[in-house]
Design a protein around this motif. Structure first.
Motif, PDB file in Angstrom:
ATOM      1  N   GLU A   1      -4.763   1.620  -5.319  1.00 56.60           N
ATOM      2  CA  GLU A   1      -4.300   3.052  -4.749  1.00 56.60           C
ATOM      3  C   GLU A   1      -3.449   2.841  -3.714  1.00 56.60           C
ATOM      4  O   GLU A   1      -2.472   3.425  -3.604  1.00 56.60           O
ATOM      5  CB  GLU A   1      -5.283   3.859  -4.800  1.00 56.60           C
ATOM      6  N   LEU A   2      -3.999   2.176  -2.606  1.00 53.70           N
ATOM      7  CA  LEU A   2      -3.171   1.763  -1.432  1.00 53.70           C
ATOM      8  C   LEU A   2      -2.178   1.138  -1.792  1.00 53.70           C
ATOM      9  O   LEU A   2      -1.002   1.341  -1.099  1.00 53.70           O
ATOM     10  CB  LEU A   2      -4.207   1.003  -0.441  1.00 53.70           C
ATOM     11  N   GLY A   3      -2.013   0.161  -2.732  1.00 52.02           N
ATOM     12  CA  GLY A   3      -0.773  -0.527  -2.970  1.00 52.02           C
ATOM     13  C   GLY A   3       0.136   0.583  -3.431  1.00 52.02           C
ATOM     14  O   GLY A   3       1.638   0.677  -3.064  1.00 52.02           O
TER      15      GLY A   3
ATOM     16  N   GLU B   1      -1.383  -3.029   9.289  1.00 51.09           N
ATOM     17  CA  GLU B   1      -0.423  -3.852   9.339  1.00 51.09           C
ATOM     18  C   GLU B   1      -0.637  -4.907   8.495  1.00 51.09           C
ATOM     19  O   GLU B   1       0.557  -5.802   8.295  1.00 51.09           O
ATOM     20  CB  GLU B   1      -0.219  -4.371  10.774  1.00 51.09           C
ATOM     21  N   PHE B   2      -1.545  -5.319   7.917  1.00 50.69           N
ATOM     22  CA  PHE B   2      -1.722  -6.546   6.923  1.00 50.69           C
ATOM     23  C   PHE B   2      -1.251  -6.070   5.542  1.00 50.69           C
ATOM     24  O   PHE B   2      -1.565  -6.971   4.396  1.00 50.69           O
ATOM     25  CB  PHE B   2      -2.941  -7.108   7.107  1.00 50.69           C
ATOM     26  N   MET B   3      -1.036  -4.903   5.222  1.00 45.40           N
ATOM     27  CA  MET B   3      -0.888  -4.523   3.655  1.00 45.40           C
ATOM     28  C   MET B   3       0.388  -5.379   3.248  1.00 45.40           C
ATOM     29  O   MET B   3       0.069  -5.620   2.204  1.00 45.40           O
ATOM     30  CB  MET B   3      -0.820  -2.920   3.865  1.00 45.40           C
ATOM     31  N   ASP B   4       1.486  -5.602   4.028  1.00 49.24           N
ATOM     32  CA  ASP B   4       2.568  -6.272   3.368  1.00 49.24           C
ATOM     33  C   ASP B   4       2.215  -7.585   2.826  1.00 49.24           C
ATOM     34  O   ASP B   4       2.502  -8.180   1.885  1.00 49.24           O
ATOM     35  CB  ASP B   4       3.596  -6.251   4.163  1.00 49.24           C
ATOM     36  N   ALA B   5       1.101  -8.212   3.744  1.00 48.15           N
ATOM     37  CA  ALA B   5       0.694  -9.528   3.370  1.00 48.15           C
ATOM     38  C   ALA B   5      -0.011  -9.445   1.987  1.00 48.15           C
ATOM     39  O   ALA B   5      -0.063 -10.387   1.029  1.00 48.15           O
ATOM     40  CB  ALA B   5      -0.074 -10.143   4.284  1.00 48.15           C
TER      41      ALA B   5
ATOM     42  N   ARG C   1     -12.746  -1.368  -2.829  1.00 49.71           N
ATOM     43  CA  ARG C   1     -12.803  -0.201  -1.922  1.00 49.71           C
ATOM     44  C   ARG C   1     -12.620  -0.682  -0.416  1.00 49.71           C
ATOM     45  O   ARG C   1     -13.284  -1.583   0.143  1.00 49.71           O
ATOM     46  CB  ARG C   1     -13.862   0.670  -2.133  1.00 49.71           C
ATOM     47  N   ILE C   2     -11.668  -0.334   0.344  1.00 46.56           N
ATOM     48  CA  ILE C   2     -11.291  -0.614   1.980  1.00 46.56           C
ATOM     49  C   ILE C   2     -11.227   0.736   2.644  1.00 46.56           C
ATOM     50  O   ILE C   2     -10.872   1.683   2.156  1.00 46.56           O
ATOM     51  CB  ILE C   2     -10.222  -1.641   1.898  1.00 46.56           C
ATOM     52  N   GLN C   3     -11.361   0.571   3.872  1.00 48.47           N
ATOM     53  CA  GLN C   3     -11.047   1.671   4.863  1.00 48.47           C
ATOM     54  C   GLN C   3     -10.191   1.351   5.967  1.00 48.47           C
ATOM     55  O   GLN C   3     -10.910   0.897   7.109  1.00 48.47           O
ATOM     56  CB  GLN C   3     -12.599   2.264   5.405  1.00 48.47           C
ATOM     57  N   PRO C   4      -9.001   1.198   5.615  1.00 53.47           N
ATOM     58  CA  PRO C   4      -8.208   0.341   6.784  1.00 53.47           C
ATOM     59  C   PRO C   4      -8.000   1.268   8.103  1.00 53.47           C
ATOM     60  O   PRO C   4      -8.232   2.349   8.200  1.00 53.47           O
ATOM     61  CB  PRO C   4      -6.953   0.171   5.851  1.00 53.47           C
ATOM     62  N   ILE C   5      -7.411   0.408   8.927  1.00 54.31           N
ATOM     63  CA  ILE C   5      -7.280   1.051  10.191  1.00 54.31           C
ATOM     64  C   ILE C   5      -6.178   0.563  11.009  1.00 54.31           C
ATOM     65  O   ILE C   5      -5.691  -0.683  10.724  1.00 54.31           O
ATOM     66  CB  ILE C   5      -8.732   0.689  11.087  1.00 54.31           C
TER      67      ILE C   5
ATOM     68  N   THR D   1       4.422   6.890   7.521  1.00 56.39           N
ATOM     69  CA  THR D   1       5.837   7.774   7.674  1.00 56.39           C
ATOM     70  C   THR D   1       6.243   7.752   8.971  1.00 56.39           C
ATOM     71  O   THR D   1       7.191   8.375   9.353  1.00 56.39           O
ATOM     72  CB  THR D   1       5.309   9.067   7.270  1.00 56.39           C
ATOM     73  N   ALA D   2       5.597   7.056   9.990  1.00 54.94           N
ATOM     74  CA  ALA D   2       5.927   6.821  11.299  1.00 54.94           C
ATOM     75  C   ALA D   2       7.187   5.979  11.489  1.00 54.94           C
ATOM     76  O   ALA D   2       7.917   5.849  12.568  1.00 54.94           O
ATOM     77  CB  ALA D   2       5.024   6.485  12.429  1.00 54.94           C
ATOM     78  N   GLY D   3       7.618   5.233  10.368  1.00 60.88           N
ATOM     79  CA  GLY D   3       8.677   4.242  10.600  1.00 60.88           C
ATOM     80  C   GLY D   3       8.269   2.780  10.177  1.00 60.88           C
ATOM     81  O   GLY D   3       7.250   2.512   9.918  1.00 60.88           O
ATOM     82  N   PRO D   4       9.345   1.995  10.068  1.00 62.72           N
ATOM     83  CA  PRO D   4       9.197   0.733   9.768  1.00 62.72           C
ATOM     84  C   PRO D   4       8.563   0.169  10.916  1.00 62.72           C
ATOM     85  O   PRO D   4       8.344   0.279  12.057  1.00 62.72           O
ATOM     86  CB  PRO D   4      10.810   0.082   9.976  1.00 62.72           C
ATOM     87  N   ARG D   5       7.811  -1.006  10.599  1.00 61.15           N
ATOM     88  CA  ARG D   5       6.963  -1.875  11.306  1.00 61.15           C
ATOM     89  C   ARG D   5       7.224  -3.268  11.268  1.00 61.15           C
ATOM     90  O   ARG D   5       7.842  -3.705  10.361  1.00 61.15           O
ATOM     91  CB  ARG D   5       5.198  -1.929  10.669  1.00 61.15           C
TER      92      ARG D   5
END
Length: 247
Positions: free
Chosen positions: A193-195, A134-138, A155-159, A243-247
């Protein structure tokens, strides 16, 4: 069992309160909005009275050099009030690799919080989580303009926060660890890559430029933010979450 959740109206705390209540626990959410001020100790005795366990998921209002003072004061008041009211188990949410990135003010502050808890008067548990989906937008917003997003190859391993909440609920309702448990997502990514993955999923046409001096995570060396071999890995993948939808 009565459980008090400090920071119980925030992103993690509100989910944790709901999850514990669904499991039949008596839960009291506490925050500034409910009259509890960790910096002064105001309201703590009332919300801790009769609580067996306290889960502290509050955050410093800043990530800079003022953060250690926040955690020093807040943990001091919470531990003192907990001992006074008979709390048996103190739980905090921390960060995987927090003690491996001393160059970041906020990480030094969270390490201080952990140390204060370990040396406190009450049995404890520390849940360390990796960076939240959920913090990726920030993170994207820190170093972006209308055309580009600059991100390091860290390198990160997000959750997912839902998986963090599940881990916290399990720890809060079990005997104290008197130690630390790491929780992480199932996959490791480079941040740049995540971006790219995030922007593509949202049909955002901005370009991600790899810049190893961009943003807070540029200060992180090697695999400091990657969970170790004994970490608990959550099931939710970033791609599935996206892909689950907007957050």
């Amino acid at each position: 069992m009565k459980i008090t959740v400090i920071g119980g109206t925030g992103l993690i705390g509100s989910q944790l309160v709901s999850k514990l209540r669904e499991a039949g626990r008596t839960v009291v959410p506490a925050s500034l909005s409910t009259g509890v001020d960790l910096l002064t100790g105001a309201g703590l005795d009332e919300v801790l009275e009769g609580a067996e366990t306290v889960v502290n998921v509050t955050n410093s209002p800043t990530f800079d050099a003022a953060a250690p003072d926040f955690f020093r004061a807040s943990m001091g008041h919470l531990l003192t009030a907990g001992e006074r009211t008979g709390v048996q188990h103190q739980v905090i949410l921390s960060i995987v690799g927090v003690d491996r990135v001393p160059q970041l003010d906020y990480y030094r502050a969270k390490t201080l919080q952990e140390d204060l808890l370990r040396n406190g008067p009450t049995a404890y548990s520390i849940v360390r989580a990796t960076q939240f989906f959920e913090f990726m937008d920030a993170v994207l917003s820190w170093t972006s303009d209308e055309q580009t997003v600059r991100l390091p190859a860290t390198r990160i391993q997000p959750i997912a926060t839902a998986d963090v909440v599940a881990a916290l609920a399990g720890v809060a309702t079990a005997p104290p660890l008197n130690g630390t448990v790491d929780v992480a997502g199932p996959d490791v990514f480079r941040l740049d890559e995540l971006g790219r993955l995030t922007l593509a999923a949202r049909q955002d046409r901005r370009t991600v430029v790899t810049d190893d001096e961009a943003g807070m995570f540029a200060a992180v060396d090697g695999d400091a933010l990657i969970a170790g071999p004994v970490a608990r890995l959550a099931a939710t993948s970033y791609e599935k979450w996206l892909t689950a939808g907007p957050r």
